[in-house]
Design a protein around this motif. Structure first.
Motif, PDB file in Angstrom:
ATOM      1  N   SER A  31       1.136  -0.686   0.041  1.00 37.79           N
ATOM      2  CA  SER A  31       0.138  -0.059   0.436  1.00 37.79           C
ATOM      3  C   SER A  31       1.094   1.379  -0.014  1.00 37.79           C
ATOM      4  N   SER A  68       0.721  -5.525  -8.875  1.00 38.83           N
ATOM      5  CA  SER A  68       1.546  -4.524  -9.729  1.00 38.83           C
ATOM      6  C   SER A  68       2.225  -5.154 -10.715  1.00 38.83           C
ATOM      7  N   LEU A 123       0.822   3.706  -1.679  1.00 37.97           N
ATOM      8  CA  LEU A 123       0.449   4.991  -2.749  1.00 37.97           C
ATOM      9  C   LEU A 123       1.077   6.278  -2.146  1.00 37.97           C
ATOM     10  N   CYS A 138       0.043  -3.660 -17.354  1.00 39.19           N
ATOM     11  CA  CYS A 138      -0.400  -2.865 -16.505  1.00 39.19           C
ATOM     12  C   CYS A 138       0.402  -2.351 -15.144  1.00 39.19           C
ATOM     13  N   GLN A 139       0.586  -1.276 -15.071  1.00 37.98           N
ATOM     14  CA  GLN A 139       1.639  -0.498 -13.872  1.00 37.98           C
ATOM     15  C   GLN A 139       1.070  -1.061 -12.328  1.00 37.98           C
ATOM     16  N   LEU A 140      -0.041  -0.727 -12.133  1.00 39.95           N
ATOM     17  CA  LEU A 140      -1.074  -1.530 -10.663  1.00 39.95           C
ATOM     18  C   LEU A 140      -2.847  -1.780 -10.916  1.00 39.95           C
ATOM     19  N   VAL A 141      -2.972  -3.023 -11.242  1.00 40.94           N
ATOM     20  CA  VAL A 141      -4.720  -2.918 -11.062  1.00 40.94           C
ATOM     21  C   VAL A 141      -4.902  -3.702  -9.095  1.00 40.94           C
ATOM     22  N   GLY A 142      -6.477  -3.365  -9.472  1.00 41.42           N
ATOM     23  CA  GLY A 142      -7.012  -4.004  -8.099  1.00 41.42           C
ATOM     24  C   GLY A 142      -8.176  -3.141  -7.499  1.00 41.42           C
ATOM     25  N   SER A 198      -9.494  -1.020  -5.648  1.00 38.15           N
ATOM     26  CA  SER A 198      -9.007   0.679  -5.639  1.00 38.15           C
ATOM     27  C   SER A 198      -9.070   1.572  -6.601  1.00 38.15           C
ATOM     28  N   TYR A 227      -6.398   2.881  -8.726  1.00 41.11           N
ATOM     29  CA  TYR A 227      -5.780   2.214  -9.787  1.00 41.11           C
ATOM     30  C   TYR A 227      -5.858   2.524 -11.300  1.00 41.11           C
ATOM     31  N   PHE A 259      -4.626  -6.636  -4.906  1.00 43.26           N
ATOM     32  CA  PHE A 259      -3.271  -5.561  -5.300  1.00 43.26           C
ATOM     33  C   PHE A 259      -2.453  -6.214  -6.483  1.00 43.26           C
ATOM     34  N   ARG A 283      -8.900  -0.645 -12.611  1.00 38.64           N
ATOM     35  CA  ARG A 283      -9.559  -1.036 -11.636  1.00 38.64           C
ATOM     36  C   ARG A 283     -10.297  -2.553 -11.546  1.00 38.64           C
TER      37      ARG A 283
END
Length: 372
Positions: A83, A300, A85, A273-277, A279, A282, A298, A285
């Motif tokens: 986490s 990454s 971010l 994808c750099q960030l998948v989740g 939230s 991201y 989460f 999403r």
């Protein structure tokens, strides 16, 4: 995250590491090394000493089996700072790891076990960038540097001699409604214990099935499915592969499904994808169904490919970042407002009129009735 060695009650050992442990009044913090070395840590320690080496990934020592005749060395992999971010989330993750270290130490000491513990992670939580500037023969505009290369090989699923699915993530974690954190990175990539036998591959539909046995206490089995399709679209006149949904099955009963947004690529490419989740922060999403709202996911640096794999390697990666970013939308809205103001100003100028009568200084004065 730096490797930390904690010592408690090991005697009769004269090796350099043991001497360092015995002479240290407190825990030792060793400098971080290349994350590639973490994969070989266990085999190196086993060959260097005659001790009982125990690798712990589920952070549970209640069922721990120890050898009273040999020194016990425990290698414990802590939770990553997933986490990261914002600063508050990072501090909470560090505090959670501190609680884990304290709980494990107390449990081992209460059982009267002589032990040494190495707390480590799969890779450092922060990678320093290079500061050396090298002269180039050409200009590089807005060039970015990869912070670290693949620290482990991607997971591959084969049918016969051919690889039909490739999957990689630098961090793959889940969180249940009861705040139970499940880190699946090690079990999937570093020391794979995942079962992929239920995965299915075809020219039009591909399912990556990841089955885990007792990933954490309280969960006997966990299955995660990545459902991908390969379709022909007339608008672009080519096939596109799309990650449509992700499903979670806990203990063969509880089912959760997430719809995936913006993860697609030409069928010959892989998706990245750099960030998948789950939230909203991201770029990609996961939209949960009603039964999936109790789960947080989460992932990454996700890269996945389910079609047209050649030479057992990822194809060119198509990033999932959408074309219309927030900055582009802000620029478009601002431009529209300014154009509207300009058009309104030009319209008002065009409405201006001049007088139809003028006073002649050599003639009689001009009389304008009040009614005009």
């Amino acid at each position: 995250m730096l490797p930390t060695i904690q010592y408690s009650g090991m005697e009769g050992d004269s090796t350099p590491l043991s001497e360092a442990l015995q002479s240290s009044p407190s825990s030792l913090v060793l400098p971080a090394v290349d994350c590639e070395a973490i994969r070989y840590l266990r085999s190196f320690l086993q060959e260097s000493e005659d001790w009982n080496l125990i690798n712990i990934t589920n952070l549970n020592v209640s069922q721990l089996e120890v050898n009273t005749r040999k020194p016990n060395l425990l290698v414990i992999q802590l939770h990553p700072l997933v986490s990261g971010l914002n600063e508050i989330s990072t501090l909470e993750a560090v505090a959670e790891n501190d609680k884990i270290i304290g709980r494990l130490t107390m449990d081992l000491q209460e059982r009267g076990i002589n032990f040494s513990v190495i707390y480590t992670a799969v890779k450092p939580s922060r990678i320093s960038r290079r500061t050396v500037v090298v002269r180039e023969l050409r200009r590089q505009l807005m060039a970015t540097e990869e912070e670290d290369s693949l620290s482990y090989s991607p997971l591959n699923v084969t049918t016969g001699n051919d690889t039909c699915i490739l999957f990689y993530a630098s961090n793959f974690s889940l969180k249940t409604s009861s705040s139970v954190f499940i880190d699946l990175t090690n079990a999937t990539f570093v020391t794979p214990t995942v079962d992929t036998s239920s995965s299915e591959c075809s020219d039009s539909n591909t399912t990556l099935s990841l089955k885990y046995t007792r990933p954490v206490n309280g969960i006997s089995s966990l299955e995660i499915r990545f459902l991908m399709t390969n379709k022909f679209y007339e608008v672009s006149a080519r096939n596109w592969s799309t990650l449509d949904s992700i499903e979670i099955v806990q203990d063969g009963e509880e089912f959760a499904k997430f719809k995936v947004s913006v993860i697609s690529a030409p069928a010959e490419y892989s998706s990245h994808c750099q960030l998948v989740g789950t939230s909203n922060l991201y770029p990609a999403r996961l939209i949960p169904s009603d039964e999936a709202k109790n789960w947080d996911v989460f992932i990454s640096r996700l890269q996945i490919q389910g079609f047209n794999i050649e030479n057992n390697q990822f194809s060119y990666a198509s990033d999932c970042t959408g074309f219309f970013t927030p900055g582009i939308w802000m620029g478009l809205v601002t431009s529209i407002v300014l154009l509207w103001i300009l058009a309104y100003g030009i319209h008002m100028i065009m409405q201006l009129t001049t007088n139809s009568r003028f006073d002649d200084p050599k003639g009689p004065s001009l009389s304008v009735p009040q009614t005009e």
